[in-house]
Design a protein around this motif. Structure first.
Motif, PDB file in Angstrom:
ATOM      1  N   GLU A   9       0.834  -1.208   0.000  1.00 51.90           N
ATOM      2  CA  GLU A   9       0.000   0.000   0.000  1.00 51.90           C
ATOM      3  C   GLU A   9       0.866   1.255   0.000  1.00 51.90           C
ATOM      4  O   GLU A   9       0.542   2.232  -0.680  1.00 51.90           O
ATOM      5  N   ILE A  10       1.946   1.221   0.751  1.00 58.14           N
ATOM      6  CA  ILE A  10       2.852   2.373   0.772  1.00 58.14           C
ATOM      7  C   ILE A  10       3.466   2.589  -0.609  1.00 58.14           C
ATOM      8  O   ILE A  10       3.501   3.705  -1.124  1.00 58.14           O
ATOM      9  N   ARG A  11       3.915   1.513  -1.246  1.00 59.35           N
ATOM     10  CA  ARG A  11       4.486   1.614  -2.595  1.00 59.35           C
ATOM     11  C   ARG A  11       3.463   2.172  -3.585  1.00 59.35           C
ATOM     12  O   ARG A  11       3.796   2.999  -4.427  1.00 59.35           O
ATOM     13  N   THR A  12       2.220   1.735  -3.465  1.00 64.44           N
ATOM     14  CA  THR A  12       1.168   2.190  -4.375  1.00 64.44           C
ATOM     15  C   THR A  12       0.973   3.698  -4.285  1.00 64.44           C
ATOM     16  O   THR A  12       0.780   4.358  -5.308  1.00 64.44           O
ATOM     17  N   ILE A  13       1.025   4.250  -3.080  1.00 66.89           N
ATOM     18  CA  ILE A  13       0.875   5.700  -2.908  1.00 66.89           C
ATOM     19  C   ILE A  13       1.951   6.432  -3.700  1.00 66.89           C
ATOM     20  O   ILE A  13       1.666   7.391  -4.425  1.00 66.89           O
ATOM     21  N   PHE A  14       3.181   5.988  -3.589  1.00 58.42           N
ATOM     22  CA  PHE A  14       4.281   6.636  -4.302  1.00 58.42           C
ATOM     23  C   PHE A  14       4.178   6.432  -5.815  1.00 58.42           C
ATOM     24  O   PHE A  14       4.414   7.350  -6.589  1.00 58.42           O
ATOM     25  N   LEU A  15       3.845   5.214  -6.223  1.00 58.37           N
ATOM     26  CA  LEU A  15       3.751   4.920  -7.652  1.00 58.37           C
ATOM     27  C   LEU A  15       2.673   5.749  -8.328  1.00 58.37           C
ATOM     28  O   LEU A  15       2.833   6.166  -9.476  1.00 58.37           O
ATOM     29  N   LYS A  16       1.558   6.013  -7.625  1.00 64.45           N
ATOM     30  CA  LYS A  16       0.491   6.849  -8.187  1.00 64.45           C
ATOM     31  C   LYS A  16       0.975   8.267  -8.461  1.00 64.45           C
ATOM     32  O   LYS A  16       0.419   8.962  -9.308  1.00 64.45           O
TER      33      LYS A  16
ATOM     34  N   LEU B  99      12.006   3.389  -2.839  1.00 63.77           N
ATOM     35  CA  LEU B  99      12.998   2.409  -2.439  1.00 63.77           C
ATOM     36  C   LEU B  99      13.029   2.387  -0.914  1.00 63.77           C
ATOM     37  O   LEU B  99      13.273   3.426  -0.287  1.00 63.77           O
ATOM     38  N   ILE B 100      12.746   1.236  -0.334  1.00 59.57           N
ATOM     39  CA  ILE B 100      12.724   1.103   1.116  1.00 59.57           C
ATOM     40  C   ILE B 100      14.166   1.058   1.613  1.00 59.57           C
ATOM     41  O   ILE B 100      14.982   0.289   1.118  1.00 59.57           O
ATOM     42  N   ILE B 101      14.464   1.863   2.612  1.00 66.38           N
ATOM     43  CA  ILE B 101      15.795   1.889   3.209  1.00 66.38           C
ATOM     44  C   ILE B 101      15.742   1.070   4.495  1.00 66.38           C
ATOM     45  O   ILE B 101      14.918   1.331   5.363  1.00 66.38           O
TER      46      ILE B 101
END
Length: 98
Positions: free
Chosen positions: A65-72, A78-80
């Motif tokens: 879900e976190i990735r989806t927010i950024f991709l939108k 990139l998770i650190i």
């Protein structure tokens, strides 16, 4: 007299995300709009380094879900560091034998 004890969360989940291009003002504003809607989520944006620090007390979002927010927003997150197990995908992957 009963002793007052502050309620301290048992777990805090923290995720640090690098997203190139985040420092552009329109991306910061749109990310702010997306993240403000999520109750219980706290975040800080470091526009000098294109990094977002996200924390919450309960696993209200997963990494997908976190990735989806950024991709939108057209940003590649990139998770650190390590991903807390509670935030990892809950679907099981099966190995395909070919």
């Amino acid at each position: 007299m009963p002793e007052l004890v502050a309620k301290i969360p048992r777990n805090m989940f923290e995720v640090e995300i690098y997203a190139r291009g985040l420092r552009e003002m329109e991306n910061v504003v749109e990310l702010d709009r997306q993240l403000m809607e999520i109750a219980g989520l706290r975040y800080k944006v470091d526009t000098n380094h294109d990094i977002v620090y996200i924390e919450f007390d309960e696993p209200i979002l997963g990494i997908r879900e976190i990735r989806t927010i950024f991709l939108k927003l057209g940003l590649e997150p990139l998770i650190i560091g390590a991903i807390p197990p509670e935030l990892q995908s809950r679907t099981k992957t099966e190995r395909l034998n070919v």
